[in-house]
Design a protein around this motif. Structure first.
Motif, PDB file in Angstrom:
ATOM      1  N   ARG A  38       2.620  -0.390   8.388  1.00 46.88           N
ATOM      2  CA  ARG A  38       1.356  -0.251   8.533  1.00 46.88           C
ATOM      3  C   ARG A  38       0.503  -0.874   7.321  1.00 46.88           C
ATOM      4  O   ARG A  38      -0.444  -0.117   6.706  1.00 46.88           O
ATOM      5  CB  ARG A  38       0.816   1.087   8.743  1.00 46.88           C
ATOM      6  N   GLN A  39       1.303  -2.019   6.756  1.00 46.86           N
ATOM      7  CA  GLN A  39       0.720  -2.494   5.531  1.00 46.86           C
ATOM      8  C   GLN A  39      -0.649  -3.146   5.534  1.00 46.86           C
ATOM      9  O   GLN A  39      -1.589  -3.207   4.839  1.00 46.86           O
ATOM     10  CB  GLN A  39       1.711  -3.512   4.801  1.00 46.86           C
ATOM     11  N   ILE A  92       0.778   5.696   0.153  1.00 46.55           N
ATOM     12  CA  ILE A  92      -0.209   6.714   0.543  1.00 46.55           C
ATOM     13  C   ILE A  92       0.264   7.928  -0.294  1.00 46.55           C
ATOM     14  O   ILE A  92       1.672   8.079  -0.577  1.00 46.55           O
ATOM     15  CB  ILE A  92       0.137   7.010   2.120  1.00 46.55           C
ATOM     16  N   THR A 149       1.049  11.367  -0.382  1.00 51.24           N
ATOM     17  CA  THR A 149       1.462  12.511   0.690  1.00 51.24           C
ATOM     18  C   THR A 149       1.788  13.957   0.012  1.00 51.24           C
ATOM     19  O   THR A 149       1.786  14.971   0.761  1.00 51.24           O
ATOM     20  CB  THR A 149       2.769  12.068   1.362  1.00 51.24           C
ATOM     21  N   LEU A 201      -5.467   4.591   8.097  1.00 46.98           N
ATOM     22  CA  LEU A 201      -4.557   5.118   8.040  1.00 46.98           C
ATOM     23  C   LEU A 201      -4.518   6.516   8.513  1.00 46.98           C
ATOM     24  O   LEU A 201      -3.568   7.124   8.962  1.00 46.98           O
ATOM     25  CB  LEU A 201      -3.760   5.162   6.689  1.00 46.98           C
ATOM     26  N   MET A 209      -3.982   9.397   6.889  1.00 47.49           N
ATOM     27  CA  MET A 209      -3.190  10.283   6.216  1.00 47.49           C
ATOM     28  C   MET A 209      -3.886  11.229   5.380  1.00 47.49           C
ATOM     29  O   MET A 209      -4.100  10.850   4.234  1.00 47.49           O
ATOM     30  CB  MET A 209      -2.025   9.686   5.487  1.00 47.49           C
ATOM     31  N   GLY A 235      -2.970  -0.674   5.642  1.00 48.15           N
ATOM     32  CA  GLY A 235      -3.291  -0.080   4.539  1.00 48.15           C
ATOM     33  C   GLY A 235      -4.113  -0.714   3.669  1.00 48.15           C
ATOM     34  O   GLY A 235      -4.905  -0.240   2.592  1.00 48.15           O
ATOM     35  N   THR A 276      -7.666  -0.492   4.287  1.00 50.02           N
ATOM     36  CA  THR A 276      -8.215   0.828   4.071  1.00 50.02           C
ATOM     37  C   THR A 276      -8.742   0.796   2.602  1.00 50.02           C
ATOM     38  O   THR A 276      -9.465   1.437   2.292  1.00 50.02           O
ATOM     39  CB  THR A 276      -7.010   1.790   4.250  1.00 50.02           C
ATOM     40  N   TYR A 312      -5.078   6.522  -1.093  1.00 50.62           N
ATOM     41  CA  TYR A 312      -4.287   5.265  -0.975  1.00 50.62           C
ATOM     42  C   TYR A 312      -4.402   4.362  -2.016  1.00 50.62           C
ATOM     43  O   TYR A 312      -5.497   4.390  -2.790  1.00 50.62           O
ATOM     44  CB  TYR A 312      -4.824   4.681   0.277  1.00 50.62           C
ATOM     45  N   ALA A 320       3.364   2.564   3.113  1.00 54.25           N
ATOM     46  CA  ALA A 320       2.689   2.401   4.378  1.00 54.25           C
ATOM     47  C   ALA A 320       3.605   1.349   5.322  1.00 54.25           C
ATOM     48  O   ALA A 320       3.203   0.716   5.700  1.00 54.25           O
ATOM     49  CB  ALA A 320       1.570   2.311   4.280  1.00 54.25           C
ATOM     50  N   THR A 366       0.769  -1.341  -0.086  1.00 54.94           N
ATOM     51  CA  THR A 366      -0.098   0.049   0.004  1.00 54.94           C
ATOM     52  C   THR A 366       0.798   1.292  -0.026  1.00 54.94           C
ATOM     53  O   THR A 366       1.809   1.491   1.009  1.00 54.94           O
ATOM     54  CB  THR A 366      -0.828   0.071   1.006  1.00 54.94           C
TER      55      THR A 366
END
Length: 603
Positions: free
Chosen positions: A178-179, A50, A52, A194, A196, A182, A185, A143, A175, A48
């Motif tokens: 935090r996969q 993100i 940003t 997440l 974000m 993610g 998500t 995402y 991520a 995943t």
């Protein structure tokens, strides 16, 4: 080598209940292995990313480069509206910070920071639109989950997605650690694990919809599956198949515009071959003998206008047509033909004289409005010229002098005898190669007239009804569009062919001749299927205005490879590349070098 920290989540052999209450247990992977930068889902891998960083400005469908990536990619856009009072308070605070920075720099005698100036102006404009109710603010999280079959392939796929995002000034970050959050998500659960997010206004968010894709839309839920159509090619952006059915559109006409050598005839020949499999009867106007090899391969009929011994009598009445106005229809076409032969719009006096002479020569041949007389031999163009010479009206003699080159002069070969061919069949090619350039427009009109009589008659000799599908292909249509009468005839055919189960395909390399006249624009407007291949620099602006092309689409057409272009139909727009099997390629190619290789069995 350091070991990769990971944990494995497994589920037991649970079965979904009959009411679907345990659907997740039935469709979820048997095991999920969680790593810092990837997940292992069953036999595949996923990661995943993100978003940003966003560009300062976005245009319509700004997510298309990501959606067009040719791989498996799950994109999730989470939207959370910000209450107006909260948004106004935050904007007020942000504007105060920016204004404070500007004043501090000014008091210190520093030059103004352009980034602060731009941000302050944007914040002030947004605050004004927010106060007037013209915009709202939203917290948006974007995402992407990339899937691949192995870990090395996943690394390559993520790099490709980052490159596609960078082309639109989007910054992607993994991520890390935090996969699992993610992945969930980006599942259709509506939960952002997440968090974000980035604040966007209404305009920027609206530009994300619809989530544009490069392929043609599939049938909506509840719509019947489409069964017709032929293969046009593949989409270079997504590797999807472009399957198009001209007979399912609001009309069956198409227009193909491209510069010389862009592959327009190659594309049309592949469509002809594939349409013949579906029982479509096809007639082709061929100026350069490009369709003769194709006709020979499928048992078609070829009429070589201008060749020795080939005659066409425009006074012939359509066989099998018993309608009461057949003679009147033939007379009206003869008015059009004589105007083209005379290379001018006839004045009223000459038109009246021509009408008297047409009726006179048919009466002299024993042909009247009674269908029982229509089998008799029709008069010739020479008979018409003689009738005009015998008329006491000076306008008739002037018109007879205009027709002299076609009766006794240099252009008489095509009309100085009775018809030698009655072409019919599943594929008829009208070759114009043997005609001089000065008479090709006339040859095209005569061929179109015979084709139209075949389409328009109520019963064909083969027993098929007039509603049998027929496709009429006019290659190098600019030859006909140069003359007003010929352009008007082509326009009438484009307007009326749909009601007779026929389609008109107009091909030209000179876009200016099609777009500079009202009749040419009308022919294009009456084509539900529009094919644009590579265009010349001098014509791209006119083509862009006529078809409403974006800047990116115009650049694509200027740099397109042979056989690549755009398919346009209403709101549908997609890029495609014409493809052919080896057997089709052998019949469709016209490049001299390739034709020689095909004949020698090298291709």
């Amino acid at each position: 080598m350091a070991a990769v920290l990971s944990r494995v989540l497994r589920r037991g052999p649970r079965v979904a209940t009959a009411d679907g209450g345990d659907l997740a247990a039935a469709v979820a992977p048997a095991a999920v292995e969680v790593g810092p930068r990837w997940l292992r889902l069953g036999d595949g891998y996923a990661a995943t990313l993100i978003v940003t960083g966003y560009p300062a400005e976005v245009g319509a469908a700004w997510l298309e480069p990501l959606l067009a990536w040719p791989g498996r990619l799950d994109l999730a856009l989470h939207i959370d509206p910000v209450p107006v009072p909260v948004a106004a308070a935050r904007l007020r605070t942000q504007r105060a910070k920016l204004e404070s920075s500007r004043r501090a720099d000014n008091n210190a005698g520093k030059l103004a920071d352009p980034y602060v100036e731009a941000a302050a102006d944007d914040a002030g404009e947004l605050a004004g639109r927010l106060a007037r109710g013209e915009a709202k603010l939203f917290k948006v999280g974007l995402y992407l989950t990339v899937h691949a079959a192995s870990e090395p392939e996943l690394v390559v796929a993520c790099a490709q997605v980052k490159a596609a995002a960078a082309s639109t000034l989007l910054d992607l970050q993994p991520a890390t650690w935090r996969q699992l959050q993610g992945w969930t998500t980006t599942l259709p659960l509506g939960v952002d694990n997440l968090g974000m997010t980035r604040t966007l206004d209404t305009a920027a968010l609206a530009a994300s919809f619809p989530l544009a894709g490069p392929d043609l839309p599939a049938p909506l839920p509840g719509e019947p599956a489409r069964t017709g159509g032929v293969l046009y090619g593949v989409n270079p952006d997504s590797q999807g198949v472009i399957w198009w059915d001209r007979w399912a559109c609001e009309n069956h006409n198409s227009v193909v515009l491209a510069r010389s050598g862009a592959g327009k005839s190659y594309f049309v020949k592949t469509e002809i071959l594939r349409s013949l499999y579906q029982g479509v009867h096809i007639a082709v106007i061929d100026p350069e003998d490009e369709y003769l090899r194709l006709a020979g391969a499928v048992g078609g009929t070829v009429v070589r206008l201008g060749a020795a011994g080939v005659k066409v009598n425009p006074f012939d009445l359509p066989s099998g047509d018993t309608r009461a106005d057949v003679l009147t229809r033939r007379g009206l076409f003869l008015h059009t033909l004589i105007s083209v032969l005379a290379a001018t719009n006839l004045p009223p006096g000459e038109r009246a004289a021509l009408d008297r002479a047409i009726l006179a020569v048919y009466r002299a041949a024993g042909i009247t409005a009674d269908p029982a007389t229509h089998h008799r031999r029709a008069p010739l163009l020479a008979d018409l010229a003689a009738a005009l010479d015998a008329d006491a009206d000076p306008a008739a003699r002037v018109l007879a002098a205009r027709l002299a080159p076609w009766v006794v002069g240099s252009f008489k070969d095509m009309f100085d005898g009775h018809s030698t061919h009655r072409p019919d069949g599943h594929l008829v090619v009208w070759s114009l190669r043997h005609l001089p350039d000065e008479v090709r427009g006339v040859g095209t009109l005569v061929a179109l007239d015979h084709i139209w009589r075949t389409v328009d008659r109520p019963q064909h000799p083969t027993g098929t009804s007039s509603q049998a599908r027929r496709l009429v292909v006019v290659d190098e249509a600019w030859l006909l569009m140069r003359q007003d009468a010929g352009a008007a005839f082509l326009y009438r055919m484009a307007k009326a062919s749909r009601k007779r189960g026929a389609g008109l395909c107009v091909i030209t390399q000179d876009a200016a001749d099609m777009l500079c006249t009202e009749l040419g624009e009308a022919v294009i407007a009456n084509a539900a299927t529009q094919i644009l291949l590579r265009q010349a620099d001098s014509a791209i602006d006119a083509v862009g205005r006529a078809f409403g092309l974006t800047g990116g689409e115009k650049r694509l057409l200027l740099s397109a490879e042979r056989g690549q272009g755009l398919l346009l139909s209403g709101a549908h727009r997609t890029r495609f590349e014409s493809v052919a099997s080896p057997a089709e390629h052998a019949l469709a190619t016209t490049s001299p070098g390739r034709v020689l290789k095909v004949d020698q069995g090298l291709e």
